[in-house]
Design a protein around this motif. Structure first.
Motif, PDB file in Angstrom:
ATOM      1  N   ARG A  95      76.460 103.154  22.298  1.00 36.32           N
ATOM      2  CA  ARG A  95      77.410 103.770  21.345  1.00 36.32           C
ATOM      3  C   ARG A  95      78.709 103.788  21.734  1.00 36.32           C
ATOM      4  O   ARG A  95      79.687 104.345  21.019  1.00 36.32           O
ATOM      5  CB  ARG A  95      76.744 105.260  21.361  1.00 36.32           C
ATOM      6  N   MET A 119      78.853 112.224  23.328  1.00 33.22           N
ATOM      7  CA  MET A 119      78.180 111.372  22.445  1.00 33.22           C
ATOM      8  C   MET A 119      77.734 112.010  21.289  1.00 33.22           C
ATOM      9  O   MET A 119      77.528 113.189  21.066  1.00 33.22           O
ATOM     10  CB  MET A 119      76.913 110.683  23.161  1.00 33.22           C
ATOM     11  N   ASP A 138      75.687 110.854  17.399  1.00 37.48           N
ATOM     12  CA  ASP A 138      74.739 109.742  16.992  1.00 37.48           C
ATOM     13  C   ASP A 138      75.160 108.397  16.532  1.00 37.48           C
ATOM     14  O   ASP A 138      74.635 107.417  16.489  1.00 37.48           O
ATOM     15  CB  ASP A 138      74.023 110.215  15.401  1.00 37.48           C
ATOM     16  N   GLN A 139      76.637 108.242  16.353  1.00 36.43           N
ATOM     17  CA  GLN A 139      77.222 107.105  15.981  1.00 36.43           C
ATOM     18  C   GLN A 139      78.242 106.566  17.211  1.00 36.43           C
ATOM     19  O   GLN A 139      78.425 105.258  17.246  1.00 36.43           O
ATOM     20  CB  GLN A 139      78.235 107.133  14.606  1.00 36.43           C
ATOM     21  N   ALA A 140      78.830 107.413  18.004  1.00 35.48           N
ATOM     22  CA  ALA A 140      79.862 106.927  18.819  1.00 35.48           C
ATOM     23  C   ALA A 140      79.595 107.685  20.163  1.00 35.48           C
ATOM     24  O   ALA A 140      79.007 108.715  20.225  1.00 35.48           O
ATOM     25  CB  ALA A 140      80.999 106.989  18.182  1.00 35.48           C
TER      26      ALA A 140
END
Length: 123
Positions: A49, A97, A99-101
């Protein structure tokens, strides 16, 4: 959205990033990575991520970075993650962190890159 903060409560930047996330009304999963080090599998998820190179996860100052030869530019991402898994002090905190990055948030303002809504509620 889940927000995970790899946190060191002794670090001022880490405490500031936590405060910014909480002020935005987000309840993060806080991982004191020195007491509960991330597994190699968790580091793989984090690396997948990342919006920066894996090498940016490494902390140099106050760690065994040089002694372990981690300044070698030929080391693979996997080798760098292996080193962090064995020596969690190498993790350049704080790391946020979603869910996307994911990214290290040093300086604290880099938090805006993955959680832009934080900017609205912080000075």
């Amino acid at each position: 959205m889940t927000v995970t903060l790899y946190h060191n409560p002794a670090c001022g930047t880490s405490r500031n990033v936590l405060a910014m996330i909480l002020a935005a009304g987000i309840e993060p999963v806080v991982v004191n990575y020195l007491k509960t080090p991330p597994t190699r599998a968790e580091l793989d998820v984090l690396a997948a991520r990342l919006v920066v190179p894996v090498r940016d996860l490494l902390r140099v100052r106050g760690t065994p970075y040089a002694e372990l030869g981690l300044d070698d530019p030929t080391l693979t991402d996997g080798q760098l993650l292996d080193a962090i898994a064995v020596n969690p002090i190498l993790l350049n905190r704080p790391v946020v962190m979603t869910d996307q990055a994911a990214r290290p948030c040093r300086p604290k303002e880099t938090l805006y890159e993955i959680l832009p809504q934080v900017r609205i509620v912080t000075p």
